[in-house]
Design a protein around this motif. Structure first.
Motif, PDB file in Angstrom:
ATOM      1  N   ALA A 243       2.634   8.088  15.971  1.00 15.82           N
ATOM      2  CA  ALA A 243       2.324   8.286  14.557  1.00 15.82           C
ATOM      3  C   ALA A 243       0.892   8.777  14.388  1.00 15.82           C
ATOM      4  CB  ALA A 243       2.528   6.989  13.782  1.00 15.82           C
ATOM      5  N   ILE A 244       0.644   9.458  13.282  1.00 11.01           N
ATOM      6  CA  ILE A 244      -0.699   9.923  12.948  1.00 11.01           C
ATOM      7  C   ILE A 244      -1.199   9.152  11.730  1.00 11.01           C
ATOM      8  CG2 ILE A 244      -2.126  11.878  12.261  1.00 11.01           C
ATOM      9  CD1 ILE A 244      -1.055  12.163  15.059  1.00 11.01           C
ATOM     10  N   VAL A 245      -2.343   8.509  11.883  1.00  9.77           N
ATOM     11  CA  VAL A 245      -3.008   7.838  10.767  1.00  9.77           C
ATOM     12  C   VAL A 245      -4.251   8.650  10.426  1.00  9.77           C
ATOM     13  CG1 VAL A 245      -4.304   5.793  10.059  1.00  9.77           C
ATOM     14  CG2 VAL A 245      -2.138   5.534  11.293  1.00  9.77           C
ATOM     15  N   VAL A 246      -4.357   9.075   9.181  1.00  8.06           N
ATOM     16  CA  VAL A 246      -5.468   9.924   8.768  1.00  8.06           C
ATOM     17  C   VAL A 246      -6.431   9.114   7.904  1.00  8.06           C
ATOM     18  CG1 VAL A 246      -6.154  12.095   7.714  1.00  8.06           C
ATOM     19  CG2 VAL A 246      -3.886  11.887   8.769  1.00  8.06           C
ATOM     20  N   ASP A 247      -7.625   8.934   8.419  1.00  3.00           N
ATOM     21  CA  ASP A 247      -8.670   8.243   7.680  1.00  3.00           C
ATOM     22  C   ASP A 247      -9.231   9.191   6.620  1.00  3.00           C
ATOM     23  OD1 ASP A 247     -10.891   6.947   6.716  1.00  3.00           O
ATOM     24  OD2 ASP A 247     -11.742   6.474   8.687  1.00  3.00           O
ATOM     25  N   CYS A 248      -9.015   8.836   5.357  1.00  5.36           N
ATOM     26  CA  CYS A 248      -9.495   9.667   4.246  1.00  5.36           C
ATOM     27  C   CYS A 248     -10.586   8.964   3.448  1.00  5.36           C
ATOM     28  CB  CYS A 248      -8.328  10.031   3.323  1.00  5.36           C
ATOM     29  SG  CYS A 248      -7.037  11.027   4.096  1.00  5.36           S
ATOM     30  N   GLY A 249     -11.284   8.024   4.097  1.00  2.00           N
ATOM     31  CA  GLY A 249     -12.361   7.362   3.376  1.00  2.00           C
ATOM     32  C   GLY A 249     -12.705   5.967   3.852  1.00  2.00           C
ATOM     33  N   VAL A 250     -11.991   5.461   4.855  1.00  2.00           N
ATOM     34  CA  VAL A 250     -12.289   4.122   5.367  1.00  2.00           C
ATOM     35  C   VAL A 250     -13.570   4.141   6.191  1.00  2.00           C
ATOM     36  CG1 VAL A 250     -11.468   2.198   6.785  1.00  2.00           C
ATOM     37  CG2 VAL A 250      -9.842   3.487   5.379  1.00  2.00           C
TER      38      VAL A 250
ATOM     39  N   ALA B   2     -10.616  16.606  -0.274  1.00  3.50           N
ATOM     40  CA  ALA B   2      -9.674  15.700   0.394  1.00  3.50           C
ATOM     41  C   ALA B   2      -8.945  14.843  -0.632  1.00  3.50           C
ATOM     42  CB  ALA B   2     -10.408  14.818   1.400  1.00  3.50           C
ATOM     43  N   GLY B   3      -9.681  14.381  -1.640  1.00  2.00           N
ATOM     44  CA  GLY B   3      -9.063  13.556  -2.673  1.00  2.00           C
ATOM     45  C   GLY B   3      -8.023  14.308  -3.480  1.00  2.00           C
ATOM     46  N   LEU B   4      -8.328  15.555  -3.825  1.00  2.00           N
ATOM     47  CA  LEU B   4      -7.374  16.362  -4.585  1.00  2.00           C
ATOM     48  C   LEU B   4      -6.110  16.638  -3.766  1.00  2.00           C
ATOM     49  CD1 LEU B   4      -9.892  18.866  -6.227  1.00  2.00           C
ATOM     50  CD2 LEU B   4      -8.654  17.013  -7.378  1.00  2.00           C
ATOM     51  N   LEU B   5      -6.282  16.925  -2.470  1.00  2.00           N
ATOM     52  CA  LEU B   5      -5.118  17.132  -1.604  1.00  2.00           C
ATOM     53  C   LEU B   5      -4.325  15.845  -1.434  1.00  2.00           C
ATOM     54  CD1 LEU B   5      -6.184  19.483   1.348  1.00  2.00           C
ATOM     55  CD2 LEU B   5      -4.250  19.774  -0.205  1.00  2.00           C
ATOM     56  N   LEU B   6      -5.033  14.736  -1.283  1.00  2.00           N
ATOM     57  CA  LEU B   6      -4.376  13.440  -1.137  1.00  2.00           C
ATOM     58  C   LEU B   6      -3.492  13.144  -2.347  1.00  2.00           C
ATOM     59  CD1 LEU B   6      -4.279  10.911   0.707  1.00  2.00           C
ATOM     60  CD2 LEU B   6      -6.177   9.994  -0.628  1.00  2.00           C
TER      61      LEU B   6
ATOM     62  N   VAL C 184       3.334  10.322   9.229  1.00  2.00           N
ATOM     63  CA  VAL C 184       1.903  10.489   8.980  1.00  2.00           C
ATOM     64  C   VAL C 184       1.522   9.575   7.812  1.00  2.00           C
ATOM     65  CG1 VAL C 184       0.041  12.060   8.345  1.00  2.00           C
ATOM     66  CG2 VAL C 184       1.916  12.882   9.770  1.00  2.00           C
ATOM     67  N   LEU C 185       0.477   8.784   8.002  1.00  2.00           N
ATOM     68  CA  LEU C 185      -0.020   7.904   6.956  1.00  2.00           C
ATOM     69  C   LEU C 185      -1.453   8.293   6.619  1.00  2.00           C
ATOM     70  CD1 LEU C 185       1.271   4.443   8.269  1.00  2.00           C
ATOM     71  CD2 LEU C 185       2.337   5.928   6.566  1.00  2.00           C
ATOM     72  N   LEU C 186      -1.704   8.534   5.333  1.00  2.00           N
ATOM     73  CA  LEU C 186      -3.043   8.882   4.856  1.00  2.00           C
ATOM     74  C   LEU C 186      -3.629   7.665   4.164  1.00  2.00           C
ATOM     75  CD1 LEU C 186      -1.121  11.758   3.669  1.00  2.00           C
ATOM     76  CD2 LEU C 186      -3.279  12.433   4.672  1.00  2.00           C
ATOM     77  N   VAL C 187      -4.813   7.262   4.584  1.00  2.00           N
ATOM     78  CA  VAL C 187      -5.381   5.992   4.135  1.00  2.00           C
ATOM     79  C   VAL C 187      -6.729   6.211   3.459  1.00  2.00           C
ATOM     80  CG1 VAL C 187      -5.938   3.635   4.833  1.00  2.00           C
ATOM     81  CG2 VAL C 187      -4.281   4.968   6.171  1.00  2.00           C
ATOM     82  N   ALA C 188      -6.899   5.613   2.270  1.00  2.00           N
ATOM     83  CA  ALA C 188      -8.183   5.693   1.563  1.00  2.00           C
ATOM     84  C   ALA C 188      -8.363   4.464   0.689  1.00  2.00           C
ATOM     85  CB  ALA C 188      -8.257   6.954   0.710  1.00  2.00           C
ATOM     86  N   PRO C 189      -9.528   3.844   0.742  1.00  2.00           N
ATOM     87  CA  PRO C 189      -9.823   2.742  -0.183  1.00  2.00           C
ATOM     88  C   PRO C 189     -10.270   3.299  -1.535  1.00  2.00           C
ATOM     89  CG  PRO C 189     -11.678   3.086   1.276  1.00  2.00           C
ATOM     90  CD  PRO C 189     -10.626   4.087   1.691  1.00  2.00           C
ATOM     91  N   THR C 190     -10.208   2.491  -2.571  1.00  2.00           N
ATOM     92  CA  THR C 190     -10.668   2.944  -3.884  1.00  2.00           C
ATOM     93  C   THR C 190     -12.167   3.157  -3.900  1.00  2.00           C
ATOM     94  OG1 THR C 190     -10.770   0.636  -4.613  1.00  2.00           O
ATOM     95  CG2 THR C 190      -8.789   1.873  -5.174  1.00  2.00           C
ATOM     96  N   SER C 191     -12.881   2.510  -2.974  1.00  2.00           N
ATOM     97  CA  SER C 191     -14.338   2.674  -2.914  1.00  2.00           C
ATOM     98  C   SER C 191     -14.717   3.866  -2.034  1.00  2.00           C
ATOM     99  CB  SER C 191     -14.993   1.402  -2.365  1.00  2.00           C
ATOM    100  OG  SER C 191     -14.429   1.064  -1.099  1.00  2.00           O
ATOM    101  N   SER C 192     -14.012   4.954  -2.202  1.00  2.00           N
ATOM    102  CA  SER C 192     -14.292   6.211  -1.505  1.00  2.00           C
ATOM    103  C   SER C 192     -14.032   7.346  -2.479  1.00  2.00           C
ATOM    104  CB  SER C 192     -13.398   6.367  -0.265  1.00  2.00           C
ATOM    105  OG  SER C 192     -12.036   6.522  -0.627  1.00  2.00           O
ATOM    106  N   ILE C 193     -14.607   8.508  -2.216  1.00  2.00           N
ATOM    107  CA  ILE C 193     -14.401   9.641  -3.118  1.00  2.00           C
ATOM    108  C   ILE C 193     -12.923  10.003  -3.198  1.00  2.00           C
ATOM    109  CG2 ILE C 193     -14.881  12.089  -3.485  1.00  2.00           C
ATOM    110  CD1 ILE C 193     -17.627  11.676  -2.252  1.00  2.00           C
ATOM    111  N   ALA C 194     -12.273  10.146  -2.051  1.00  2.00           N
ATOM    112  CA  ALA C 194     -10.870  10.561  -2.026  1.00  2.00           C
ATOM    113  C   ALA C 194      -9.959   9.494  -2.618  1.00  2.00           C
ATOM    114  CB  ALA C 194     -10.446  10.897  -0.600  1.00  2.00           C
ATOM    115  N   GLY C 195     -10.215   8.243  -2.279  1.00  2.00           N
ATOM    116  CA  GLY C 195      -9.384   7.158  -2.818  1.00  2.00           C
ATOM    117  C   GLY C 195      -9.548   7.009  -4.311  1.00  2.00           C
TER     118      GLY C 195
END
Length: 316
Positions: A34-41, A49-53, A165-176
Motif C-alpha cells: 500500500a501507499i500512504v501519502v503524507d500530506c501534512g503530518v 496539495a490541499g486543493l488536490l486532496l 492509496v491513503l492520503l493523510v493530513a491533520p487539520t493543523s496543516s495547510i492541506a488538511g
C-alpha cells in the motif's frame, strides 16, 4: 457497480504522486504494498496539495478554488466548491462517515474507498456501491497509518493492499485545513439526507467558506475548520420539484437549527468527549442555505452568518 468514483479519484491521485516533490507531499510504500501519502503530518504540504486532496475526496466531480474575501473588514481567503454531481461527489465520496479505529490509530475516513466498503447505512439508503480493483481514501489524522490500518480497509473494500492509496493530513496543516473546509456543500447535502429530503432533486451545488488560519495543534484545527462552515459557510443548491417542501424543510437545514448553535465547535466537541459521532448530527451544516428552484424560478434563503464567533475562533 464498477468503481467509477474510485477510478476517477485514483487517476487524480496518480497526478498527485507524479508531482509529489512539487506539492511537498511524501509517499511511503508499506510492507504490504500500500501507499500512504503524507500530506501534512511530517511535511509542509501546501495550498495546491490541499486543493488536490479535496478534489480526490470528491472523486474529481467538482471544481475547487481559493478566492479573495473578508471577515468584518479583515482580508481572508475563501474556499469555493462547486459540483454538478452533489450526491456522488459529496455523499457517496466526500462525507467523512467511516470511523477508522485500529488500536491506537484513529482517523475520520472519507473519499471513494467508502463506496467500496459500504459499511455505512447511507449506501443502503442511496442504493449505491462499488467493486473497484483499486481504491483511494483520505484520512483526517495527525499520525500516519500502518499495515494494520490498511489490512482493515482492504478487508472492508475487497481491494488488495497493493492497490490501496491513503492520503493523510491533520487539520493543523495547510492541506488538511483546505480538505475539511471544502465540505460546505457536503454538509448541506448530508443534512438534507438526514431530514429525509430527496437529495436526487439537487442538480448542482455551490458553496463558500472562509479559509481558517492554520492552527498550531490538531484540536484547535478541528475547532476552526468546523466553525468555518458552521458559522461562515454559505451554500446554494439548484433543485427541482415543488416550493412547499423547500419552505417546509428550509429552517431545519442551517446549523442554527441545532440546540448547540452559538457555541464554538471546540466547546461542543469537548461536551461530546471529543467524539464526532456523539455530536448532534443536525449541527453539521452550513450557516446559510439557499435553494434555487429550477422548476418555479423561486429562491429561498435560510440561516445567517456569525462573524463575531468566527473572528474569535480564528484568533483575530
Amino acid at each position: 457497480m464498477s468503481g467509477v468514483l474510485n477510478e476517477r479519484a485514483c487517476l487524480l491521485t496518480e497526478q498527485l504522486l507524479a508531482r509529489a516533490g512539487e506539492l511537498k507531499v511524501i509517499p511511503h510504500a508499506l510492507q504490504n504494498g500500500a501507499i500512504v501519502v503524507d500530506c501534512g503530518v511530517e511535511t509542509p504540504a501546501g495550498l495546491q496539495a490541499g486543493l488536490l486532496l479535496a478534489r480526490i475526496c470528491m472523486a474529481d466531480l467538482c471544481s475547487i478554488q481559493l478566492a479573495p474575501g473578508e471577515l468584518e473588514g479583515l482580508s481572508l481567503p475563501y474556499l469555493q466548491v462547486q459540483t454538478d454531481h452533489a450526491v456522488e461527489a459529496c455523499l457517496l465520496s466526500q462525507y467523512a462517515g467511516w470511523k477508522i479505529d485500529v488500536d491506537k490509530f484513529f482517523a475520520m475516513g472519507s473519499g471513494p474507498m467508502r463506496a467500496a466498503a459500504e459499511v455505512e447505512d447511507l449506501y443502503r439508503v442511496l442504493a449505491f456501491g462499488e467493486s473497484p480493483t483499486r481504491t483511494v481514501g483520505v484520512l483526517e489524522a495527525n499520525t500516519l497509518p500502518g499495515v494494520d490500518v490498511v489490512e482493515k480497509i482492504s478487508k472492508a473494500t475487497g481491494v488488495d493492499p497493493k492497490d490501496i492509496v491513503l492520503l493523510v493530513a491533520p487539520t493543523s496543516s495547510i492541506a488538511g485545513n483546505i480538505q475539511v473546509i471544502a465540505r460546505s456543500v457536503e454538509t448541506a447535502m448530508h443534512k438534507l439526507l438526514e431530514c429525509k429530503f430527496d437529495v436526487h432533486r439537487v442538480q448542482a451545488g455551490f458553496g463558500t467558506a472562509p479559509l481558517a488560519p492554520v492552527a498550531k495543534d490538531h484540536l484547535t484545527g478541528i475547532g476552526r475548520t468546523n466553525d468555518s462552515i458552521l458559522y461562515g459557510g454559505s451554500v446554494t443548491l439548484w433543485v427541482t420539484g415543488d416550493d412547499e417542501s423547500l419552505q417546509e424543510i428550509g429552517p431545519s437545514i442551517p446549523s442554527s437549527s441545532a440546540a448547540c448553535y452559538g457555541k464554538p465547535f471546540l466547546d461542543v466537541f469537548a461536551e461530546a468527549d471529543h467524539d464526532f459521532y456523539e455530536i448532534d448530527p443536525s449541527f453539521f451544516s452550513p450557516a446559510v442555505i439557499i435553494f434555487q428552484n429550477l422548476d418555479t424560478g423561486n429562491v429561498f434563503q435560510f440561516g445567517q452568518m456569525n462573524t463575531g464567533l468566527l473572528k474569535n475562533s480564528f484568533g483575530f
